[in-house]
Scaffold this motif. Structure first.
Motif, short mmCIF file in Angstrom:
data_model
loop_
_atom_site.label_atom_id
_atom_site.label_comp_id
_atom_site.label_asym_id
_atom_site.label_seq_id
_atom_site.Cartn_x
_atom_site.Cartn_y
_atom_site.Cartn_z
N GLU A 49 2.31 16.33 -8.76
CA GLU A 49 2.87 15.46 -7.73
C GLU A 49 2.12 15.61 -6.41
OE1 GLU A 49 4.80 13.04 -8.25
OE2 GLU A 49 5.29 13.54 -10.32
N ARG A 86 -0.61 13.19 -6.54
CA ARG A 86 -0.14 11.82 -6.28
C ARG A 86 -0.08 11.56 -4.77
NH1 ARG A 86 2.72 9.03 -10.07
NH2 ARG A 86 3.71 10.92 -10.90
N GLU A 87 0.38 12.54 -4.02
CA GLU A 87 0.43 12.39 -2.57
C GLU A 87 -0.98 12.27 -1.98
OE1 GLU A 87 1.43 12.29 1.51
OE2 GLU A 87 2.44 11.63 -0.32
N ARG A 140 -2.02 8.78 -2.53
CA ARG A 140 -1.31 7.89 -1.61
C ARG A 140 -2.01 7.84 -0.26
NH1 ARG A 140 1.27 7.55 2.71
NH2 ARG A 140 1.10 9.79 3.14
N THR A 178 4.57 7.31 -2.44
CA THR A 178 4.10 7.79 -3.75
C THR A 178 4.73 7.00 -4.88
OG1 THR A 178 5.81 9.51 -3.70
CG2 THR A 178 3.58 10.14 -2.99
#
Length: 409
Positions: free
Chosen positions: A68, A71-72, A75, A83
């Motif tokens: 995760e 993912r940030e 972004r 996200t």
């Protein structure tokens, strides 16, 4: 940019091929990987390997944080609003197929139009061909100018109120053309269509701001931007993604499963069925860290300089034709070319004997080859680790190629 210091971060470049120092000029196909990316993937498998989201044990928590966290990083890299708008996929191909299979099937009907261009990669042609056939829609092509660019006037004439989807690559993998996707998106929206951007050849080489582009979807791959293979990104505006149905079903993407009905997790996980590409995402996050440390503006500036240098030096090779814009400011860091009376595969073979890696073939762009009136081309593509010396060796190799085939025939 200190290119020599950057090159030291890429261990694969420190080798000989066929008795010559490797000159790698095929980054548009796949880029090489820096030590930091290799070590990030190795570190995950050595210390943190576990499935994500499901377990409460320490390794599961570490793996989830890494996944995760990547993912940030994505972004921020493309300036997405949340996200929730960042979906991990296998690559650009999977991302575009997901848009066609989910958004396309729900929103395209008989008589509607889908607009693309003649320069698109097969991954941005075939999904729309299949959707148009399935729905009875019309697939339309924005024509190209003589130099391989797209004019806004032609876009305005091609996109109509019947158009539901416009899908255009930001940078051509053959011509190097940088397309005006921000202006094209505005025209698409004026006609009630959504804008899909194939960013496979842009995200690795320049700053991308999806909010500034105002595209509805954006797709790119990790392996072309110093990251691992098998990982890519689908960005979509939250409202569109929320209204879309998943295209893969199974573990991870579900909320509740009954005997006869199921519900889905919220974004972004409803599009990430099964065990996700954990190590790939972590590797992509490390690649983003690496690129941002150098600076995307600096990378783009360096590649424009290399492209201009290559165009100048290659123009001295008699019988060599370069495809795409002659103005270096209108093209990204690649040069596609042919030598009179020498097949591109033969060009690539002779260059390989000199330790120079280029691409030869149709580059997954057969409609564009037809438009160019050739069956195949050779392509040299540059990245942050390439130098003017690499281009000098390429030009010397091209001269040797001409001499060799002149002697043969």
């Amino acid at each position: 940019m200190n290119v020599q210091e950057i090159r030291k971060q890429f261990p694969i470049l420190d080798q000989e091929v066929n008795g010559h120092p490797l000159v790698y000029l095929d980054s548009a196909a796949t880029s090489q990987k820096p030590i930091s990316v290799i070590e990030a993937i190795n570190d995950y498998y050595r210390k943190h390997n576990s499935n994500v989201h499901r377990g409460v044990h320490t390794l599961g928590t570490r793996a989830t944080d890494g996944y995760e966290g990547a993912r940030e990083k994505v972004r921020k890299f493309i300036n997405a609003a949340s996200t929730e708008e960042v979906i991990f996929t296998r690559g650009t191909t999977t991302s575009i197929n997901t848009i066609a299979a989910s958004y396309g099937r729900a929103n395209v009907s008989e008589g509607d139009e889908i607009v693309i261009s003649h320069m698109e990669h097969h991954s941005n042609i075939i999904p729309w061909q299949q959707l148009a056939k399935e729905k009875g829609a019309t697939l339309k092509y924005v024509p190209l100018q003589e130099d391989g660019t797209i004019s806004i006037e032609d876009v305005r004439e091609t996109v109509t109120p019947q158009t539901k989807i416009v899908s255009i690559m930001m940078v051509s993998n053959v011509l190097g053309t940088m397309n005006p996707v921000k202006e094209i998106a505005k025209i698409a929206h004026e006609n009630g269509a959504v804008m899909v951007v194939d960013g496979a050849q842009s995200a690795p080489h320049m700053k991308v701001d999806v909010n500034d582009l105002d595209c509805d979807f954006f797709a790119f791959s990790g392996h072309k931007m110093a990251g691992p293979t098998g990982i890519g990104v689908l960005y979509g505006k939250k409202a569109l993604l929320e209204a879309m149905e998943p295209v893969e079903f199974g573990g991870e993407m579900i909320d509740f499963v009954g005997l006869y009905d199921s519900t889905w997790k919220e974004l972004p996980w409803k599009f990430e069925g099964g065990t996700p590409i954990i190590a790939g995402a972590i590797g992509l996050g490390a690649a983003i860290d690496f690129l941002e440390q150098i600076g995307l503006d600096e990378i783009e500036k360096h590649e424009h300089k290399l492209a201009a240098y290559a165009l100048e030096k290659m123009s001295d090779v008699e019988g060599l034709t370069v495809f795409g814009p002659n103005d270096p400011s209108k093209r990204a860091g690649l040069v596609t070319f042919n030598i009179d009376d020498v097949h591109p595969h033969d060009v690539a073979t002779v260059l390989d004997a000199e330790g120079i890696a280029v691409r030869a073939g149709h580059h997954c762009a057969q409609p564009l080859m037809k438009w160019l009136k050739v069956s195949a081309t050779a392509r040299a593509s540059f990245y942050l680790y390439n130098t003017e010396e690499d281009i000098d060796k390429l030009v010397a190799g091209l001269v040797k190629t001409k001499e060799y085939f002149s002697d043969v025939f």
